[in-house]
Design an enzyme around this catalytic site. Structure first.
Site, short mmCIF file in Angstrom:
data_model
loop_
_atom_site.label_atom_id
_atom_site.label_comp_id
_atom_site.label_asym_id
_atom_site.label_seq_id
_atom_site.Cartn_x
_atom_site.Cartn_y
_atom_site.Cartn_z
N ASP A 334 -4.10 -5.31 4.05
CA ASP A 334 -3.16 -4.22 4.27
C ASP A 334 -2.72 -4.15 5.73
O ASP A 334 -3.41 -4.61 6.63
CB ASP A 334 -3.79 -2.88 3.86
CG ASP A 334 -5.03 -2.55 4.68
OD1 ASP A 334 -5.88 -3.45 4.84
OD2 ASP A 334 -5.16 -1.41 5.16
N GLU A 335 -1.57 -3.56 5.94
CA GLU A 335 -1.05 -3.21 7.26
C GLU A 335 -1.14 -4.35 8.28
O GLU A 335 -1.72 -4.20 9.37
CB GLU A 335 -1.78 -1.97 7.79
CG GLU A 335 -1.50 -0.74 6.95
CD GLU A 335 -2.09 0.52 7.52
OE1 GLU A 335 -1.42 1.57 7.49
OE2 GLU A 335 -3.26 0.50 7.97
#
EC number: 3.2.1.52
Length: 577
Positions: A334-335
């Site tokens: 993620d991210e």
């Protein structure tokens, strides 16, 4: 006349509210079973002082089941729970006491993997005709759920138990979890185990352990000990091999799988303390004038173009899959922040030669996913790996048969995108299931808080505010807007407690009883037999259940004053009908 009509309408509404409250079940079970029958006149008898729990399969060789039976035998005989409102039932003195509970299991050796059968049938007869209750389940995990239900049908001192009860029960969703971040702040093992214990009380079955992040690397690994030596907050804030074994065994004793997450390639700043050469933008200020380097402080992402990255990471993956027998391995993803990768000279050259950020992530996935699959694991990623607008990979390298996507953005819209493309989904929508939200932002020197009107902070001062109430969680339908076939790909859901502003001192109150709300909706739904949402009657039951949890040592926060609990019709609202 209009005033009189309004008053009469209000009186009628209040009577309906009162009747609805009074018609609720006089005894509490949480989560509510799928099929619960308690014959009139709702009798209860004493639990025998010599009450025992036995199994028809004496040589089952399942030590987790043995531990469970021992635990519940002690709980049932000693809890003596006092309900906030005594049940309005017939406590007869003419019936003989209930002597025992007999357990039968079809497949006691079934492993606790995703999709394991957790159904059970519980019968508590009239002791005049049969002094023994019966619990039948296909697996030991169904027995655990049934024993929890039985324990909630016992109360008082001396102990009473409801009789002429028949329950058939099974979960709607196979994956019902709690994600706890133990990187941003450290949680002692005892607090993790208490969390797992509370999960078991609520028939939750997956503890998603977010072990590492940019902030710390507390997991001690045999092949890569430097990661914890350098990356943990301190030598007293680590999880040793023995700690992990304790948590995993404790989880299995309570019917809870422990799913590890090693977040990568983003959220990896803590790795740089041991291996600075494999991490880009480590220990830099997160808000640069030209480009943000991280979603939040601190910074650091693994470098996909450095071969050493994969040497270290494969050692980590090997050790983690050895320590955790759970077939699901969460690889994060993620991210991934573009600015962080762009600080590295090798990556800069790659991009200047026509390469893209998504190709960097694709390189990373191609070098890690096949290895994880070779270890006989299903890989879970956060949705970003496939749905991010800037850095994501194509479906062709994420095989739907081997990859599960966990969604946290855009509510049902992202869930629909995932399952429409054939992926299985775990739902953790931040708008509903993020339990850290509503406590403000944690970064300092923020002028946004200097607002005398208060208007700018109506969201609780955080990106995912406001605070997620138990009602918000209870009313969320994780398969909303999906076809029947699409809904089958939703494995279940998880609440998430990220730990920027949480640690062991507040973990119970942040999780409970809000997580109880999700537990019931994923077990038996949030609607009654007529299809009407049942949050009205759930309020009274949740108050009682929260009280029992507190008596069991879980510091769950209250949802109403005690006055409301004792005067339930007086604390309802008109528009709740």
């Amino acid at each position: 006349m209009r005033l009189l009509q309004s008053a009469l309408s209000l009186l009628v509404l209040c009577l309906i509210i009162f009747q609805t409250t009074q018609s609720s079940t006089p005894i509490n079970v949480w989560p509510k079973p799928i099929n619960f029958t308690w014959l009139q006149p709702h009798q209860a008898t004493l639990l025998s002082p010599s009450f025992t729990i036995t199994t028809t399969t004496t040589h089952h060789n399942n030590h987790h089941l043995s531990a469970t039976i021992t635990r519940y035998h002690h709980l049932i005989n000693t809890e003596h729970h006092h309900p906030l409102i005594p049940p309005t039932i017939n406590l007869t003195t003419t019936l003989p006491p209930l002597q025992s509970l007999t357990i039968s299991i079809t497949n006691p050796g079934t492993l606790l993997h995703h999709g394991a059968d957790e159904s059970y049938t519980l019968t508590i007869p009239n002791p005049s005709s049969a002094p023994h209750a019966m619990l039948h389940a296909e697996t030991a995990w169904g027995v655990m759920r049934g024993l929890e239900t039985f324990s909630q049908l016992v109360w008082g001192n001396p102990s009473h138990v409801a009789v002429e009860v028949r329950i058939w029960d099974a979960p709607l969703y196979a994956h019902r979890g709690v994600m706890l971040d133990t990187s941003r702040n450290y949680y002692p093992v005892g607090d993790i185990m208490r969390t797992i214990e509370a999960m078991s009380m609520n028939k939750l079955n997956v503890f998603h352990w977010h072990l590492t992040d940019s902030h710390s690397f507390p997991l001690v690994l045999p092949s890569e000990p430097r990661l914890a030596e350098k990356g943990a907050y301190g030598p007293h804030m680590v999880y040793s091999i023995e700690d992990v074994k304790r948590v995993v065994e404790f989880g299995l004793d309570h019917g809870v799988r422990v799913m590890p997450e090693i977040d990568s390639p983003g959220h990896a700043g803590s790795w740089a303390l041991a291996y600075p050469d494999i991490v880009t933008c480590a220990n830099m200020f997160w808000l640069q004038p030209e480009d943000r380097l991280a979603a939040e402080p601190g910074t650091g992402q693994l470098n996909p173009l450095n071969n050493k990255t994969y040497q270290v990471l494969k050692n980590v993956i090997h050790d983690v899959t050895t320590l955790f027998p759970e077939p699901f391995y969460h690889s994060g993803a993620d991210e991934v922040i573009p600015g962080c990768w762009k600080t590295d000279p090798i990556i800069q050259k790659f991009l200047s030669n026509g390469g893209t950020l998504s190709q960097l992530l694709e390189t990373f996935v191609n070098n890690t996913l096949p290895y994880i699959l070779s270890l006989n694991r299903t890989v879970v990623y956060w949705e970003d790996v496939w749905l991010d607008d800037i850095v994501s990979v194509p479906s062709k390298i994420l095989p739907t048969e081997h990859v599960v996507l966990q969604t946290w953005n855009n509510g049902n819209d992202n869930t629909k995108k995932i399952v429409s493309s054939g992926y299985r989904a775990i739902v953790s929508s931040a708008e509903f299931y993020y339990l850290d939200c509503g406590h403000g932002d944690f970064v300092g020197n923020n002028s946004a808080y200097d607002d005398q009107s208060g208007r700018e902070l109506s969201d609780g001062g955080s990106w995912c505010g406001p605070f997620k109430t138990w009602q918000t969680i209870y009313n969320y339908d994780i398969a909303y807007g999906l076809s029947e076939e699409q809904a089958k790909l939703v494995l279940g859901g998880e609440v998430a407690l990220w730990s920027e502003q949480a640690d062991a001192t507040v973990v119970d109150a942040r999780l409970w009883p809000r997580t109880c709300a999700m537990a019931e909706t994923l077990w038996s739904g949030n609607r009654d037999e007529k299809g009407v949402k049942r949050y009205g009657e759930a309020t009274d039951r949740l108050n009682e259940w929260r009280s029992r949890m507190v008596s069991r040592g879980i510091r769950a926060e209250p949802i109403q004053p005690l006055w409301c609990i004792r005067n339930p019709a007086m604390c309802n609202t008109i528009n709740a009908l």
